[in-house]
Design a protein around this motif. Structure first.
Motif, PDB file in Angstrom:
ATOM      1  N   PRO A   1       0.819  -1.228   0.000  1.00  0.00           N
ATOM      2  CA  PRO A   1       0.000   0.000   0.000  1.00  0.00           C
ATOM      3  C   PRO A   1       0.848   1.272   0.000  1.00  0.00           C
ATOM      4  O   PRO A   1       0.495   2.247  -0.676  1.00  0.00           O
ATOM      5  CB  PRO A   1      -0.819  -0.127   1.297  1.00  0.00           C
ATOM      6  N   LEU A   2       1.946   1.261   0.740  1.00  0.00           N
ATOM      7  CA  LEU A   2       2.824   2.427   0.777  1.00  0.00           C
ATOM      8  C   LEU A   2       3.574   2.596  -0.533  1.00  0.00           C
ATOM      9  O   LEU A   2       3.811   3.727  -0.992  1.00  0.00           O
ATOM     10  CB  LEU A   2       3.809   2.308   1.945  1.00  0.00           C
ATOM     11  N   MET A   3       3.949   1.504  -1.168  1.00  0.00           N
ATOM     12  CA  MET A   3       4.600   1.580  -2.471  1.00  0.00           C
ATOM     13  C   MET A   3       3.647   2.154  -3.513  1.00  0.00           C
ATOM     14  O   MET A   3       4.049   2.940  -4.382  1.00  0.00           O
ATOM     15  CB  MET A   3       5.089   0.191  -2.894  1.00  0.00           C
ATOM     16  N   ARG A   4       2.382   1.763  -3.431  1.00  0.00           N
ATOM     17  CA  ARG A   4       1.378   2.291  -4.369  1.00  0.00           C
ATOM     18  C   ARG A   4       1.224   3.803  -4.182  1.00  0.00           C
ATOM     19  O   ARG A   4       1.144   4.561  -5.166  1.00  0.00           O
ATOM     20  CB  ARG A   4       0.042   1.584  -4.143  1.00  0.00           C
ATOM     21  N   GLU A   5       1.202   4.236  -2.946  1.00  0.00           N
ATOM     22  CA  GLU A   5       1.102   5.677  -2.669  1.00  0.00           C
ATOM     23  C   GLU A   5       2.336   6.412  -3.171  1.00  0.00           C
ATOM     24  O   GLU A   5       2.236   7.513  -3.726  1.00  0.00           O
ATOM     25  CB  GLU A   5       0.934   5.889  -1.155  1.00  0.00           C
ATOM     26  N   LEU A   6       3.519   5.809  -2.977  1.00  0.00           N
ATOM     27  CA  LEU A   6       4.760   6.426  -3.457  1.00  0.00           C
ATOM     28  C   LEU A   6       4.740   6.572  -4.975  1.00  0.00           C
ATOM     29  O   LEU A   6       5.158   7.600  -5.525  1.00  0.00           O
ATOM     30  CB  LEU A   6       5.961   5.589  -3.015  1.00  0.00           C
ATOM     31  N   ALA A   7       4.252   5.558  -5.682  1.00  0.00           N
ATOM     32  CA  ALA A   7       4.175   5.626  -7.138  1.00  0.00           C
ATOM     33  C   ALA A   7       3.243   6.751  -7.586  1.00  0.00           C
ATOM     34  O   ALA A   7       3.537   7.474  -8.559  1.00  0.00           O
ATOM     35  CB  ALA A   7       3.706   4.286  -7.710  1.00  0.00           C
ATOM     36  N   GLU A   8       2.132   6.918  -6.889  1.00  0.00           N
ATOM     37  CA  GLU A   8       1.190   7.992  -7.243  1.00  0.00           C
ATOM     38  C   GLU A   8       1.795   9.362  -6.990  1.00  0.00           C
ATOM     39  O   GLU A   8       1.636  10.290  -7.790  1.00  0.00           O
ATOM     40  CB  GLU A   8      -0.105   7.830  -6.442  1.00  0.00           C
ATOM     41  N   ILE A   9       2.507   9.505  -5.865  1.00  0.00           N
ATOM     42  CA  ILE A   9       3.098  10.799  -5.516  1.00  0.00           C
ATOM     43  C   ILE A   9       4.206  11.180  -6.499  1.00  0.00           C
ATOM     44  O   ILE A   9       4.284  12.322  -6.968  1.00  0.00           O
ATOM     45  CB  ILE A   9       3.657  10.764  -4.080  1.00  0.00           C
ATOM     46  N   THR A  10       5.077  10.220  -6.807  1.00  0.00           N
ATOM     47  CA  THR A  10       6.267  10.517  -7.597  1.00  0.00           C
ATOM     48  C   THR A  10       6.067  10.342  -9.095  1.00  0.00           C
ATOM     49  O   THR A  10       6.876  10.831  -9.893  1.00  0.00           O
ATOM     50  CB  THR A  10       7.431   9.607  -7.166  1.00  0.00           C
ATOM     51  N   GLN A  11       5.010   9.608  -9.488  1.00  0.00           N
ATOM     52  CA  GLN A  11       4.800   9.256 -10.891  1.00  0.00           C
ATOM     53  C   GLN A  11       5.948   8.402 -11.436  1.00  0.00           C
ATOM     54  O   GLN A  11       6.250   8.431 -12.636  1.00  0.00           O
ATOM     55  CB  GLN A  11       4.622  10.515 -11.758  1.00  0.00           C
ATOM     56  N   GLN A  12       6.591   7.654 -10.532  1.00  0.00           N
ATOM     57  CA  GLN A  12       7.720   6.813 -10.894  1.00  0.00           C
ATOM     58  C   GLN A  12       7.493   5.382 -10.404  1.00  0.00           C
ATOM     59  O   GLN A  12       6.752   5.149  -9.447  1.00  0.00           O
ATOM     60  CB  GLN A  12       9.018   7.338 -10.238  1.00  0.00           C
TER      61      GLN A  12
END
Length: 266
Positions: free
Chosen positions: A93-104
């Protein structure tokens, strides 16, 4: 089983190999073939073939000066699968949020038997991004993930990781004074930032997932690319902030959900 049955089902070759493994597990710096034989009260010739097989199978590494040390393979076999699945599950879940925030894209890497290995991966949410397959084995010396896994380990464990990496076919001679200084700088600032040695235009950003005592359980990595057609995407400085904060949150979850020694990573 009585003593007679124990003798009936003895496996001398297996006993000899286990004797070597148990002996090396209790010493620092390794032992020579002659020292192993002396401590086990056997002839040195009895251990030549057994040591050769243990080295080829990756359980023992042969260092300069014909000294033998135990690798982390047994620990990896015992610890890798269930704890890393739990780590991936907790982190997703935290990785998914990181991907959304960074677009990476981002992924988690742990150390296993000589190499960093990808155990979880989340693709970038947009059209463009780097994709690294789960299960991919990476270099220890030429990746941001490898640098972080080395930087956030004790010197003793770091030396064992390098010996195991070399024994598994990795390059030797990389632990120079300059490289050790670099690892200490990574540890001090809390992350690694380096151009990819594999793909032009990619900057590898890696932060440690650590246990309660500060030892690396894994590395969370973003292979950062500049997104020209995505103006809302954060720059590299903001991406580093999001990465390190996500790694901190995963570390807190891992400490609560796995225990400090649940994952080697090795």
């Amino acid at each position: 089983m009585n003593d007679l049955d124990q003798e009936r089902y003895r496996a001398p070759a297996l006993d000899k190999g286990l004797d070597i493994i148990e002996l090396l597990a209790g010493v620092d710096g390794g032992l020579s073939q002659a020292e192993i034989a002396k401590k086990l009260d056997r002839s040195p010739n009895e251990f030549y073939r057994m040591l050769d097989r243990l080295v080829k199978r990756g359980y023992v590494a042969r260092l300069e000066g014909d000294r033998y040390v135990l690798t982390l393979k047994l620990f990896g076999l015992a610890q890798l699968h269930a704890p890393t699945r739990r780590l991936a599950s907790l982190a997703m879940p935290l990785m998914r949020e990181l991907a959304e925030i960074t677009q990476q894209e981002n992924h988690i890497v742990v150390y296993d038997r000589g190499h960093p290995v990808v155990i979880a991966q989340l693709e970038a949410p947009g059209y463009w991004g780097i994709s690294i397959r789960v299960g991919s084995r990476m270099g220890l010396f030429d990746t941001g993930s490898g640098h972080v896994l080395l930087a956030f380990r004790s010197p003793e464990v770091r030396a064992m990781m390098v010996a195991e990496h070399v024994a598994s076919g990795g390059p030797d001679g990389r632990m120079t004074e300059d490289f050790v200084d670099r690892l200490e700088q990574i540890r001090a600032r809390g992350y690694e930032m380096m151009p990819s040695a594999q793909t032009a235009g990619v900057i590898n950003l890696s932060a440690p997932i650590v246990s309660a005592d500060g030892e690396a359980l894994g590395a969370l990595t973003v292979p950062y690319i500049t997104l020209i057609n995505t103006p809302e995407a954060p720059d590299i400085a903001r991406t580093i902030e999001a990465l390190t904060e996500t790694a901190r949150q995963i570390s807190a979850l891992a400490g609560a959900g796995l225990g400090a020694d649940a994952i080697e990573t090795n």
